[in-house]
Design an enzyme around this catalytic site. Sequence first.
Site, PDB file in Angstrom:
ATOM      1  CG  HIS A  41       9.844   1.715   5.111  1.00 35.18           C
ATOM      2  ND1 HIS A  41       9.022   0.734   5.566  1.00 35.18           N
ATOM      3  CD2 HIS A  41       9.024   2.606   4.488  1.00 35.18           C
ATOM      4  CE1 HIS A  41       7.772   1.000   5.255  1.00 35.18           C
ATOM      5  NE2 HIS A  41       7.744   2.142   4.582  1.00 35.18           N
ATOM      6  NE  ARG A  74       3.616  -1.135   4.671  1.00 35.61           N
ATOM      7  CZ  ARG A  74       3.792   0.142   4.322  1.00 35.61           C
ATOM      8  NH1 ARG A  74       4.780   0.500   3.525  1.00 35.61           N
ATOM      9  NH2 ARG A  74       2.991   1.083   4.785  1.00 35.61           N
TER      10      ARG A  74
HETATM   11  P1  NDP Z   1      -3.867   2.472  -3.161  1.00 37.36           P
HETATM   12  O1  NDP Z   1      -4.816   1.932  -2.168  1.00 37.36           O
HETATM   13  O2  NDP Z   1      -4.153   3.806  -3.789  1.00 37.36           O
HETATM   14  O3  NDP Z   1      -3.708   1.447  -4.381  1.00 37.36           O
HETATM   15  C1  NDP Z   1      -3.568   0.079  -4.185  1.00 37.36           C
HETATM   16  C2  NDP Z   1      -3.566  -0.624  -5.531  1.00 37.36           C
HETATM   17  O4  NDP Z   1      -3.285  -2.009  -5.329  1.00 37.36           O
HETATM   18  C3  NDP Z   1      -4.917  -0.538  -6.252  1.00 37.36           C
HETATM   19  O5  NDP Z   1      -4.732  -0.359  -7.627  1.00 37.36           O
HETATM   20  C4  NDP Z   1      -5.511  -1.921  -5.975  1.00 37.36           C
HETATM   21  O6  NDP Z   1      -6.406  -2.384  -6.982  1.00 37.36           O
HETATM   22  C5  NDP Z   1      -4.286  -2.790  -5.983  1.00 37.36           C
HETATM   23  N1  NDP Z   1      -4.533  -4.027  -5.260  1.00 37.36           N
HETATM   24  C6  NDP Z   1      -4.864  -4.201  -3.952  1.00 37.36           C
HETATM   25  N2  NDP Z   1      -5.050  -5.498  -3.678  1.00 37.36           N
HETATM   26  C7  NDP Z   1      -4.841  -6.172  -4.834  1.00 37.36           C
HETATM   27  C8  NDP Z   1      -4.892  -7.538  -5.194  1.00 37.36           C
HETATM   28  N3  NDP Z   1      -5.210  -8.495  -4.305  1.00 37.36           N
HETATM   29  N4  NDP Z   1      -4.628  -7.874  -6.484  1.00 37.36           N
HETATM   30  C9  NDP Z   1      -4.329  -6.912  -7.391  1.00 37.36           C
HETATM   31  N5  NDP Z   1      -4.268  -5.591  -7.110  1.00 37.36           N
HETATM   32  C10 NDP Z   1      -4.517  -5.230  -5.849  1.00 37.36           C
HETATM   33  O7  NDP Z   1      -2.427   2.478  -2.472  1.00 37.36           O
HETATM   34  P2  NDP Z   1      -1.208   3.472  -2.717  1.00 37.36           P
HETATM   35  O8  NDP Z   1      -0.881   3.500  -4.157  1.00 37.36           O
HETATM   36  O9  NDP Z   1      -1.454   4.768  -2.042  1.00 37.36           O
HETATM   37  O10 NDP Z   1      -0.060   2.757  -1.854  1.00 37.36           O
HETATM   38  C11 NDP Z   1       0.352   1.440  -2.130  1.00 37.36           C
HETATM   39  C12 NDP Z   1       1.287   0.946  -1.050  1.00 37.36           C
HETATM   40  O11 NDP Z   1       2.566   1.563  -1.151  1.00 37.36           O
HETATM   41  C13 NDP Z   1       0.900   1.256   0.402  1.00 37.36           C
HETATM   42  O12 NDP Z   1      -0.139   0.419   0.864  1.00 37.36           O
HETATM   43  C14 NDP Z   1       2.208   1.001   1.127  1.00 37.36           C
HETATM   44  O13 NDP Z   1       2.301  -0.372   1.444  1.00 37.36           O
HETATM   45  C15 NDP Z   1       3.258   1.344   0.065  1.00 37.36           C
HETATM   46  N6  NDP Z   1       4.011   2.551   0.430  1.00 37.36           N
HETATM   47  C16 NDP Z   1       5.360   2.461   0.646  1.00 37.36           C
HETATM   48  C17 NDP Z   1       6.100   3.563   0.961  1.00 37.36           C
HETATM   49  C18 NDP Z   1       7.570   3.471   1.125  1.00 37.36           C
HETATM   50  O14 NDP Z   1       8.201   4.464   1.542  1.00 37.36           O
HETATM   51  N7  NDP Z   1       8.194   2.344   0.817  1.00 37.36           N
HETATM   52  C19 NDP Z   1       5.491   4.885   1.092  1.00 37.36           C
HETATM   53  C20 NDP Z   1       4.085   4.885   0.843  1.00 37.36           C
HETATM   54  C21 NDP Z   1       3.376   3.751   0.534  1.00 37.36           C
HETATM   55  P3  NDP Z   1      -7.788  -1.614  -7.330  1.00 37.36           P
HETATM   56  O15 NDP Z   1      -7.350  -0.322  -8.001  1.00 37.36           O
HETATM   57  O16 NDP Z   1      -8.473  -2.513  -8.248  1.00 37.36           O
HETATM   58  O17 NDP Z   1      -8.462  -1.368  -6.016  1.00 37.36           O
HETATM   59  C1  OXD Z   2       3.659   4.640   4.057  1.00 34.88           C
HETATM   60  C2  OXD Z   2       5.066   4.312   4.251  1.00 34.88           C
HETATM   61  O1  OXD Z   2       2.813   3.735   4.041  1.00 34.88           O
HETATM   62  O2  OXD Z   2       5.869   5.223   4.541  1.00 34.88           O
HETATM   63  O3  OXD Z   2       3.361   5.835   3.907  1.00 34.88           O
HETATM   64  O4  OXD Z   2       5.448   3.165   4.085  1.00 34.88           O
END
Ligand code: NDP
Ligand code: OXD
Length: 308
Positions: free
Chosen positions: A271, A223
């Site tokens: 995005h 983000r």
């Molecule tokens: P998940 O919830 O599956 O994974 C999140 C990961 O981030 C986990 O490994 C988590 O750790 C880690 N994490 C969260 N908070 C912290 C922290 N404070 N310190 C260290 N690690 C942290 O999310 P996704 O993989 O499904 O998606 C990630 C993000 O990708 C979404 O939230 C969105 O913002 C972005 N996204 C962007 C898109 C785009 O088109 N640009 C499309 C889709 C998503 P732990 O495993 O220990 O819980």
């Molecule tokens: C999502 C995105 O969170 O598109 O799926 O950013």
Amino acid sequence: MTILYKANPERGMQWAQHFAQKAPDVPFRLWPDIGDAAAVRYLAAWEPPADVMQTFPNLEVIFSTGAGIDQFDLSGVPQHVAVVRMTEPGIVEGMVEYVTQSVLTIHRDLFDYAALQRERVWREMPLRAASTRRVGVLGLGMLGTAVLNALRIFGFDCAGWSRSPHEIEGVACFAGADTFDAFLARTDILICLLPLTEATRGIIDKQVFGTLPKGASFINVGRGPHVVQQDLLDALDSGQLHAAILDVTDPEPLPREHAFWTHPRVRLTPHIASATRPETAVEVVLDNLRRHRAGLPMIGAIDRTRGY
Ligand code: NDP
Ligand code: OXD
């Protein structure tokens, strides 16, 4: 037991078709045609209406139509309403494609070749083995893990950082704030795939850019507010950072006068790194509806105290 969809209207039409085919018994409506508001138990939305609980007093689940839920204001949403993010496979495939091409763009020096092309210079640069390029992914969730599994196939030296400990074959896994600097110091290409939470807002700042090896590059597919944008520009301009590929910015759309638009070592996309695929999204939502009715945990249900 109506499910109401409130997101991209064109994709909504596709959701409606898939619901009609796969679950003709489930009443499905497209915003703003809400019908009997008291019958709306499920909301699939990118941005729910501000007064969601006043409008839909019997709401039981809010499904995000995306993987992230940071766009939701949950302050007025009681704890008994479950919040579920999107986990359908199309989002994962799109993200793997986008990040792989971005890493290869940096790895194969395409920013430098673009600069040479502008100067009409035909010059070859040494080719580096992928095994000598250290890639590091922030976030080892659904997307970070899939991206690392794809990058490993090219032979990149892969690492990841998360909140809790993980084990991924062929990936050096770092966990928690105490390991952050060590992770950064061994990272030539940094990829942000964190969720946006209070703990991760502004996490990528001058301290981070300064800890990366000189000449590292950065890919943001998380983000925009993960990054202190002026610190990113400063790091690029000082040469500490070589290049940045940004799919997300703050705000979106990026204002026309923003320096990212014209920076020679910034590549921007609006995005689009990944997007939910209606057909598989409907399957995932239907599976979760069955789970919810059976009292089973839903796939992708978020933990409101963690914020993701
Ligand atoms: P998940 O919830 O599956 O994974 C999140 C990961 O981030 C986990 O490994 C988590 O750790 C880690 N994490 C969260 N908070 C912290 C922290 N404070 N310190 C260290 N690690 C942290 O999310 P996704 O993989 O499904 O998606 C990630 C993000 O990708 C979404 O939230 C969105 O913002 C972005 N996204 C962007 C898109 C785009 O088109 N640009 C499309 C889709 C998503 P732990 O495993 O220990 O819980
Ligand atoms: C999502 C995105 O969170 O598109 O799926 O950013």
